[in-house]
Design a protein around this motif. Structure first.
Motif, PDB file in Angstrom:
ATOM      1  N   ASN A  82     -64.177 -14.726  24.890  1.00 29.27           N
ATOM      2  CA  ASN A  82     -63.014 -15.071  25.905  1.00 29.27           C
ATOM      3  C   ASN A  82     -62.597 -15.988  25.708  1.00 29.27           C
ATOM      4  O   ASN A  82     -60.662 -16.561  25.491  1.00 29.27           O
ATOM      5  N   MET A  83     -62.700 -17.192  25.212  1.00 37.23           N
ATOM      6  CA  MET A  83     -62.096 -18.692  25.548  1.00 37.23           C
ATOM      7  C   MET A  83     -61.711 -18.950  24.324  1.00 37.23           C
ATOM      8  O   MET A  83     -60.234 -19.732  24.057  1.00 37.23           O
ATOM      9  N   ARG A  87     -57.491 -18.924  23.592  1.00 39.42           N
ATOM     10  CA  ARG A  87     -56.707 -20.404  23.313  1.00 39.42           C
ATOM     11  C   ARG A  87     -55.442 -19.925  21.945  1.00 39.42           C
ATOM     12  O   ARG A  87     -54.621 -19.608  22.072  1.00 39.42           O
ATOM     13  N   ILE A  88     -56.207 -18.546  21.616  1.00 34.71           N
ATOM     14  CA  ILE A  88     -55.518 -18.097  20.800  1.00 34.71           C
ATOM     15  C   ILE A  88     -54.056 -17.617  21.343  1.00 34.71           C
ATOM     16  O   ILE A  88     -53.258 -17.419  20.153  1.00 34.71           O
ATOM     17  N   GLU A  93     -48.050 -17.527  21.927  1.00 32.69           N
ATOM     18  CA  GLU A  93     -47.131 -17.699  23.023  1.00 32.69           C
ATOM     19  C   GLU A  93     -46.654 -19.110  22.749  1.00 32.69           C
ATOM     20  O   GLU A  93     -44.726 -18.792  22.960  1.00 32.69           O
ATOM     21  N   LYS A  94     -47.043 -20.168  22.615  1.00 29.98           N
ATOM     22  CA  LYS A  94     -46.085 -21.106  22.101  1.00 29.98           C
ATOM     23  C   LYS A  94     -45.502 -21.242  20.626  1.00 29.98           C
ATOM     24  O   LYS A  94     -44.500 -21.717  20.948  1.00 29.98           O
ATOM     25  N   GLU A  95     -46.255 -20.243  19.652  1.00 29.02           N
ATOM     26  CA  GLU A  95     -44.884 -20.167  18.795  1.00 29.02           C
ATOM     27  C   GLU A  95     -43.946 -18.858  18.811  1.00 29.02           C
ATOM     28  O   GLU A  95     -42.718 -18.855  18.644  1.00 29.02           O
TER      29      GLU A  95
END
Length: 101
Positions: A82-83, A87-88, A93-95
């Motif tokens: 889950n962690m 992160r992925i 989302e940032k990309e």
């Protein structure tokens, strides 16, 4: 030596027991599966040794690393998975925000 011994035992089983061929076939199948399992473990050990000594070419090294990552992912707990997924998702989302005009 073992092959001859198992062959004799199989023939005796086939002759004395009504379901002897089925039992003999099961024994042969179990021996083949065990041999395959041992061969796969030996192959993995040889790959580990080659990687440790640096004897792999570039393609083999990449394949080894990919296989190692797959094995490591199989051993992760649910919390760790889950962690990693969070992160992925955050990176994606940032990309996507950076790619929007």
């Amino acid at each position: 030596m073992y092959f001859v011994l198992f062959l004799i035992i199989g023939l005796v089983l086939c002759y004395l027991i009504p379901f002897g061929p089925i039992v003999a076939g099961g024994i042969i199948f179990a021996l083949v599966v065990d041999q395959y399992r041992q061969t796969m473990h030996m192959r993995d050990d040889i790959r580990d040794i080659k990687n440790h000594l640096g004897l792999m070419n570039k393609g083999e090294a990449q394949e080894y690393e990919i296989d190692k990552q797959f094995k490591d992912v199989d051993r992760l707990s649910l919390e760790e998975m889950n962690m990693i997924n969070r992160r992925i998702e955050a990176e994606l989302e940032k990309e996507s925000k950076n790619n929007k005009p």
